[in-house]
Design a protein around this motif. Structure first.
Motif, short mmCIF file in Angstrom:
data_model
loop_
_atom_site.label_atom_id
_atom_site.label_comp_id
_atom_site.label_asym_id
_atom_site.label_seq_id
_atom_site.Cartn_x
_atom_site.Cartn_y
_atom_site.Cartn_z
N PHE A 34 0.86 -1.17 0.00
CA PHE A 34 0.00 0.00 0.00
C PHE A 34 0.90 1.22 0.00
O PHE A 34 2.06 1.15 0.39
N ARG A 35 0.36 2.35 -0.41
CA ARG A 35 1.15 3.58 -0.38
C ARG A 35 0.28 4.74 0.08
O ARG A 35 -0.94 4.72 -0.04
N GLU A 43 -3.56 3.93 -0.30
CA GLU A 43 -3.97 3.38 -1.58
C GLU A 43 -3.37 1.99 -1.77
O GLU A 43 -2.16 1.78 -1.55
N PHE A 44 -4.19 1.04 -2.19
CA PHE A 44 -3.71 -0.30 -2.53
C PHE A 44 -2.84 -0.22 -3.77
O PHE A 44 -3.17 0.49 -4.73
N VAL A 45 -1.73 -0.97 -3.78
CA VAL A 45 -0.84 -0.99 -4.93
C VAL A 45 -0.84 -2.37 -5.59
O VAL A 45 -1.13 -2.49 -6.78
N ALA A 46 -0.50 -3.39 -4.81
CA ALA A 46 -0.39 -4.74 -5.38
C ALA A 46 -0.45 -5.77 -4.27
O ALA A 46 -0.15 -5.45 -3.11
N ALA A 47 -0.85 -6.99 -4.61
CA ALA A 47 -0.91 -8.07 -3.63
C ALA A 47 -0.62 -9.40 -4.30
O ALA A 47 -0.84 -9.58 -5.50
N SER A 56 -1.38 -15.91 -6.75
CA SER A 56 -2.25 -15.07 -7.57
C SER A 56 -1.90 -13.62 -7.27
O SER A 56 -1.73 -13.27 -6.10
N THR A 57 -1.77 -12.81 -8.29
CA THR A 57 -1.37 -11.43 -8.09
C THR A 57 -2.47 -10.46 -8.52
O THR A 57 -3.26 -10.77 -9.42
N TYR A 58 -2.46 -9.31 -7.86
CA TYR A 58 -3.48 -8.29 -8.11
C TYR A 58 -2.80 -6.93 -8.10
O TYR A 58 -1.85 -6.71 -7.34
N TYR A 59 -3.29 -6.02 -8.93
CA TYR A 59 -2.69 -4.69 -9.05
C TYR A 59 -3.77 -3.63 -9.14
O TYR A 59 -4.87 -3.86 -9.65
N SER A 60 -3.44 -2.44 -8.68
CA SER A 60 -4.32 -1.31 -8.91
C SER A 60 -4.18 -0.89 -10.37
O SER A 60 -3.15 -1.13 -11.01
N ASP A 61 -5.19 -0.26 -10.89
CA ASP A 61 -5.15 0.18 -12.28
C ASP A 61 -4.02 1.17 -12.53
O ASP A 61 -3.45 1.23 -13.62
N SER A 62 -3.66 1.94 -11.52
CA SER A 62 -2.65 2.98 -11.69
C SER A 62 -1.23 2.43 -11.86
O SER A 62 -0.35 3.14 -12.36
N VAL A 63 -1.01 1.18 -11.45
CA VAL A 63 0.35 0.61 -11.56
C VAL A 63 0.41 -0.61 -12.46
O VAL A 63 1.50 -1.10 -12.76
N LYS A 64 -0.73 -1.10 -12.91
CA LYS A 64 -0.77 -2.30 -13.73
C LYS A 64 0.06 -2.09 -14.99
O LYS A 64 -0.04 -1.08 -15.67
N GLY A 65 0.92 -3.07 -15.28
CA GLY A 65 1.79 -2.97 -16.44
C GLY A 65 3.13 -2.31 -16.16
O GLY A 65 4.05 -2.40 -16.97
N ILE A 69 4.68 -7.56 -8.51
CA ILE A 69 4.86 -8.10 -7.17
C ILE A 69 5.26 -9.56 -7.31
O ILE A 69 4.75 -10.27 -8.18
N SER A 70 6.16 -10.01 -6.45
CA SER A 70 6.61 -11.40 -6.54
C SER A 70 6.99 -11.92 -5.16
O SER A 70 7.38 -11.15 -4.27
#
Length: 126
Positions: A34-35, A43-47, A56-65, A69-70
């Motif tokens: 989170f940031r 704000e959620f960033v990635a999980a 399984s990985t998840y990203y916010s739209d603002s950082v996707k691509g 996360i690993s």
């Protein structure tokens, strides 16, 4: 309660890259980043969550691509590789973790996590 410690923050120019690390004191089934910037909500960033033996990985739209996360397994550190950084990515980045797996909706919710790091600062200049 799992203890977390982040590292890897710093200052970079726009377009640059950074890699954040999060070391946990125990096993984590779900880990996230989170940031928070001054004057803004967290704000959620990635999980990453381990369901059925695989991540399984998840990203916010603002950082996707741009961000990845690993985590090699549930006992290893979690990393956030950040590329193509923008000034709006400037924030204090916190690692969060839970000892249970999350769902495709719950991983975005800060209430899922019971362990939090103190944060590492990322500053991106234009």
């Amino acid at each position: 309660q799992v203890q977390l410690e982040e590292s890897g923050g710093g200052s970079v120019q726009s377009g640059g890259s950074l890699r954040l690390s999060c070391a946990a004191s125990g096993r984590t089934m779900t880990s996230a980043w989170f940031r928070q910037s001054p004057g803004k909500e967290r704000e959620f960033v990635a999980a990453v969550t381990w369901v059925g033996g695989g991540p399984s990985t998840y990203y916010s739209d603002s950082v996707k691509g741009r961000f990845t996360i690993s985590q090699a397994d549930t006992k290893k550190p979690t990393f956030l590789q950040m590329a193509s950084l923008k000034p709006e990515d400037t924030a204090l980045y916190h690692c969060a973790a839970a000892t249970y797996w999350g769902t495709s909706s719950s991983v975005y919710d800060a209430d899922l996590y019971h362990g939090w790091g103190k944060g590492t600062q990322v500053t991106v200049s234009s």
